[in-house]
Motif scaffolding. Structure first.
Motif, PDB file in Angstrom:
ATOM      1  N   LEU A 103       0.834  -1.201   0.000  1.00 27.75           N
ATOM      2  CA  LEU A 103       0.000   0.000   0.000  1.00 27.75           C
ATOM      3  C   LEU A 103       0.870   1.253   0.000  1.00 27.75           C
ATOM      4  O   LEU A 103       0.583   2.219  -0.733  1.00 27.75           O
ATOM      5  CB  LEU A 103      -0.928  -0.002   1.213  1.00 27.75           C
ATOM      6  CG  LEU A 103      -1.920   1.170   1.302  1.00 27.75           C
ATOM      7  CD1 LEU A 103      -2.889   1.136   0.117  1.00 27.75           C
ATOM      8  CD2 LEU A 103      -2.688   1.132   2.614  1.00 27.75           C
ATOM      9  N   SER A 104       1.927   1.247   0.785  1.00 28.51           N
ATOM     10  CA  SER A 104       2.838   2.401   0.820  1.00 28.51           C
ATOM     11  C   SER A 104       3.470   2.635  -0.554  1.00 28.51           C
ATOM     12  O   SER A 104       3.600   3.776  -1.010  1.00 28.51           O
ATOM     13  CB  SER A 104       3.929   2.184   1.869  1.00 28.51           C
ATOM     14  OG  SER A 104       3.375   2.119   3.164  1.00 28.51           O
ATOM     15  N   GLU A 105       3.868   1.540  -1.220  1.00 29.81           N
ATOM     16  CA  GLU A 105       4.454   1.657  -2.551  1.00 29.81           C
ATOM     17  C   GLU A 105       3.440   2.198  -3.549  1.00 29.81           C
ATOM     18  O   GLU A 105       3.783   3.020  -4.421  1.00 29.81           O
ATOM     19  CB  GLU A 105       4.970   0.291  -3.010  1.00 29.81           C
ATOM     20  CG  GLU A 105       6.165  -0.212  -2.206  1.00 29.81           C
ATOM     21  CD  GLU A 105       6.516  -1.655  -2.546  1.00 29.81           C
ATOM     22  OE1 GLU A 105       5.865  -2.232  -3.453  1.00 29.81           O
ATOM     23  OE2 GLU A 105       7.424  -2.212  -1.901  1.00 29.81           O
ATOM     24  N   LEU A 106       2.183   1.770  -3.417  1.00 32.68           N
ATOM     25  CA  LEU A 106       1.134   2.238  -4.325  1.00 32.68           C
ATOM     26  C   LEU A 106       0.873   3.729  -4.117  1.00 32.68           C
ATOM     27  O   LEU A 106       0.754   4.485  -5.094  1.00 32.68           O
ATOM     28  CB  LEU A 106      -0.152   1.435  -4.090  1.00 32.68           C
ATOM     29  CG  LEU A 106      -1.381   1.849  -4.905  1.00 32.68           C
ATOM     30  CD1 LEU A 106      -1.103   1.775  -6.407  1.00 32.68           C
ATOM     31  CD2 LEU A 106      -2.576   0.968  -4.537  1.00 32.68           C
ATOM     32  N   ILE A 107       0.804   4.149  -2.872  1.00 30.60           N
ATOM     33  CA  ILE A 107       0.587   5.575  -2.575  1.00 30.60           C
ATOM     34  C   ILE A 107       1.723   6.414  -3.127  1.00 30.60           C
ATOM     35  O   ILE A 107       1.510   7.479  -3.736  1.00 30.60           O
ATOM     36  CB  ILE A 107       0.436   5.778  -1.049  1.00 30.60           C
ATOM     37  CG1 ILE A 107      -0.847   5.113  -0.549  1.00 30.60           C
ATOM     38  CG2 ILE A 107       0.430   7.271  -0.698  1.00 30.60           C
ATOM     39  CD1 ILE A 107      -0.963   5.058   0.960  1.00 30.60           C
ATOM     40  N   GLU A 127      -9.441   3.079   2.871  1.00 34.18           N
ATOM     41  CA  GLU A 127      -9.470   4.089   3.934  1.00 34.18           C
ATOM     42  C   GLU A 127      -8.054   4.517   4.315  1.00 34.18           C
ATOM     43  O   GLU A 127      -7.778   5.706   4.499  1.00 34.18           O
ATOM     44  CB  GLU A 127     -10.205   3.529   5.155  1.00 34.18           C
ATOM     45  CG  GLU A 127     -10.385   4.530   6.271  1.00 34.18           C
ATOM     46  CD  GLU A 127     -11.170   3.955   7.438  1.00 34.18           C
ATOM     47  OE1 GLU A 127     -11.149   4.560   8.526  1.00 34.18           O
ATOM     48  OE2 GLU A 127     -11.801   2.893   7.273  1.00 34.18           O
ATOM     49  N   ARG A 128      -7.149   3.531   4.406  1.00 33.97           N
ATOM     50  CA  ARG A 128      -5.758   3.853   4.740  1.00 33.97           C
ATOM     51  C   ARG A 128      -5.133   4.701   3.639  1.00 33.97           C
ATOM     52  O   ARG A 128      -4.366   5.634   3.912  1.00 33.97           O
ATOM     53  CB  ARG A 128      -4.961   2.549   4.910  1.00 33.97           C
ATOM     54  CG  ARG A 128      -5.314   1.768   6.137  1.00 33.97           C
ATOM     55  CD  ARG A 128      -4.507   2.219   7.344  1.00 33.97           C
ATOM     56  NE  ARG A 128      -3.100   1.936   7.162  1.00 33.97           N
ATOM     57  CZ  ARG A 128      -2.163   2.829   6.927  1.00 33.97           C
ATOM     58  NH1 ARG A 128      -2.469   4.117   6.819  1.00 33.97           N
ATOM     59  NH2 ARG A 128      -0.892   2.471   6.808  1.00 33.97           N
ATOM     60  N   LEU A 129      -5.445   4.395   2.383  1.00 36.27           N
ATOM     61  CA  LEU A 129      -4.887   5.149   1.269  1.00 36.27           C
ATOM     62  C   LEU A 129      -5.365   6.601   1.304  1.00 36.27           C
ATOM     63  O   LEU A 129      -4.571   7.527   1.118  1.00 36.27           O
ATOM     64  CB  LEU A 129      -5.290   4.480  -0.051  1.00 36.27           C
ATOM     65  CG  LEU A 129      -4.659   5.031  -1.336  1.00 36.27           C
ATOM     66  CD1 LEU A 129      -4.486   3.916  -2.365  1.00 36.27           C
ATOM     67  CD2 LEU A 129      -5.491   6.159  -1.946  1.00 36.27           C
ATOM     68  N   GLN A 130      -6.653   6.786   1.571  1.00 38.71           N
ATOM     69  CA  GLN A 130      -7.191   8.151   1.626  1.00 38.71           C
ATOM     70  C   GLN A 130      -6.567   8.953   2.757  1.00 38.71           C
ATOM     71  O   GLN A 130      -6.325  10.160   2.628  1.00 38.71           O
ATOM     72  CB  GLN A 130      -8.710   8.099   1.805  1.00 38.71           C
ATOM     73  CG  GLN A 130      -9.444   7.547   0.586  1.00 38.71           C
ATOM     74  CD  GLN A 130     -10.933   7.406   0.822  1.00 38.71           C
ATOM     75  OE1 GLN A 130     -11.659   8.401   0.876  1.00 38.71           O
ATOM     76  NE2 GLN A 130     -11.400   6.177   0.987  1.00 38.71           N
ATOM     77  N   GLU A 131      -6.289   8.288   3.869  1.00 37.92           N
ATOM     78  CA  GLU A 131      -5.668   8.972   5.008  1.00 37.92           C
ATOM     79  C   GLU A 131      -4.231   9.383   4.704  1.00 37.92           C
ATOM     80  O   GLU A 131      -3.761  10.432   5.159  1.00 37.92           O
ATOM     81  CB  GLU A 131      -5.689   8.058   6.235  1.00 37.92           C
ATOM     82  CG  GLU A 131      -7.078   7.800   6.808  1.00 37.92           C
ATOM     83  CD  GLU A 131      -7.050   6.741   7.897  1.00 37.92           C
ATOM     84  OE1 GLU A 131      -5.969   6.117   8.082  1.00 37.92           O
ATOM     85  OE2 GLU A 131      -8.093   6.511   8.540  1.00 37.92           O
TER      86      GLU A 131
END
Length: 329
Positions: free
Chosen positions: A11-15, A43-47
Motif C-alpha cells: 500500500l505504501s508503494e502504491l501511494i 481508507e488507509r490510502l485516503q488517510e
C-alpha cells in the motif's frame, strides 16, 4: 503466506507511485478479493495520500467509465482518481469494452493517475476483454491473510445462521435482511478457493455452515441453492448435529415449496417433497429435545398439509402447535 505487514508495504508503494504520477495519466490496478479488506485499504490510502484524491463508486447500471468520470469532474483535474465497485456492475463486460474504445481520450484529457480497485474475476476480464488497457496498467495484488479468510467465512456463517434461526418459519429473510450483499456469494467462494490454493481445508462444521450460507446467498429458486443445502445436510449428518440437520430439512422444504409454485405441472410432487422435509425438520427438532425450535418451525408443516388437504394430519399438527405456542409464545 501473505501477512498484514506485506500488504502495508504494498500500500505504501502504491501511494508513493500515485503521488509521483501527479500531472500525468497513469493507470493503476489494485486487486483485492475481500471487500472488507479492500475498504480498509482504501481508507488507509485516503488517510495517507498527500494530494487531492477524487473518488467514484460505481453503481450497478453504469455503462461507461470515461463519461462517468467526465460528468463527475467537469473541468477539475485532481491529483489522483480512485474507482471501485466493478464487482457490482451488472454488465461489467460492456463497461470494460467501452473503456478500451476511448483509451486515447483517457490519455489526452486526464492529466492524473487513475486507480481501479478490482477483484480476481474482473482482473481476468481485463486480460481477456481489454488487454491493451491492462498492458498499460501497473498491478498491485493484495492477498488476504489466511486467518482473515477463515474469520470472514466463520463470522458471515454464524451471523446468517443466527438470524434465520431467530426468524423461524414466520418470515423468509432475504439476502438484504441477512446483511448479505450481491457480491457475498462470490466472496465466500473466492475465500474458500484461496484457502484451498494454500492447502488449507475447512473443518467439517465450518464447511457445513458455509454450504448453508452459500445456499441462502444464492438465488433461492435455483438448483445451485438446492445443491448447497444438500451438501450442508450431508456434512451436518456426518458430525451428528441433529439441530442443524433439522434446520436444513426446513430449508429444503422451503425450496421444494417454492419449486411447486414455479412448476405447476409438478406441483403435487413438489408439495409432497416439501411436506416430507418439513415433517422431518419437526421430528428431528423433537429428537434433539428442542421443543422451542419445534414451536418456531412447525407452522410450515401445517401450512403445507393444508395445501395438500390432508385434514386429519393437519388437525394433529395444529393442536400440537397450539400447545407449543402457549408455552413458547
Amino acid at each position: 503466506m501473505p501477512d498484514f505487514n506485506q500488504n502495508e508495504e504494498l500500500l505504501s508503494e502504491l501511494i508513493f507511485a500515485l503521488e509521483m504520477s501527479q500531472g500525468d495519466f497513469r493507470l493503476f490496478l489494485a486487486r483485492c478479493n475481500n471487500l472488507t479488506q479492500r475498504d480498509r485499504l482504501m481508507e488507509r490510502l485516503q488517510e495517507s495520500f498527500s494530494g487531492d484524491l477524487a473518488k467514484l463508486q460505481l453503481d450497478e447500471s453504469v455503462g461507461e467509465l470515461y463519461a462517468t468520470i467526465c460528468q463527475q469532474l467537469g473541468e477539475q483535474q485532481p491529483d489522483a482518481f480512485m474507482v471501485w465497485g466493478f464487482e457490482s456492475v451488472k454488465d461489467v463486460d460492456k463497461l470494460l469494452v467501452s473503456m478500451s474504445l476511448v483509451l486515447d481520450e483517457f490519455r489526452k484529457n486526464f492529466h492524473f493517475p487513475i486507480l481501479l480497485w478490482i477483484d480476481a474475476e474482473v482482473s481476468r476480464k481485463f486480460i481477456r476483454l481489454i488487454p491493451d488497457f491492462e498492458n498499460r496498467a501497473s498491478l498491485t495484488v493484495f492477498e488476504t491473510p489466511t486467518q482473515e479468510l477463515i474469520d470472514f467465512i466463520q463470522q458471515t456463517s454464524d451471523c446468517v445462521y443466527q438470524k434465520v434461526l431467530e426468524s423461524g418459519s414466520g418470515i423468509f429473510l432475504y439476502s438484504t435482511d441477512l446483511g448479505l450483499a450481491e457480491s457475498t456469494y462470490q466472496e465466500l467462494i473466492n475465500a474458500r478457493q484461496e484457502l484451498a490454493n494454500r492447502g488449507i481445508s475447512l473443518e467439517t462444521e465450518l464447511e457445513a455452515n458455509l454450504e448453508f450460507v452459500l445456499g441462502r446467498a444464492a438465488d433461492n429458486y435455483t438448483e445451485i441453492a438446492l445443491n448447497h443445502y444438500q451438501r450442508s445436510l450431508e456434512l451436518w449428518q456426518q458430525v451428528n448435529n441433529s439441530v442443524r440437520v433439522a434446520h436444513i430439512y426446513y430449508y429444503l422444504g422451503l425450496w421444494w415449496q417454492s419449486y411447486a409454485v414455479r412448476h405447476r405441472v409438478e406441483k403435487d410432487m413438489a408439495f409432497q417433497k416439501a411436506c416430507s422435509y418439513f415433517q422431518q425438520s419437526v421430528e428431528t427438532f423433537d429428537i434433539s429435545d428442542r421443543p422451542d425450535l419445534v414451536a418456531k418451525f412447525i407452522n410450515a408443516w401445517g401450512k403445507i398439509l393444508q395445501l395438500l388437504e390432508r385434514w386429519d394430519e393437519l388437525d394433529i399438527v395444529a393442536k400440537r402447535a397450539i400447545e407449543l405456542h402457549q408455552t413458547y409464545s
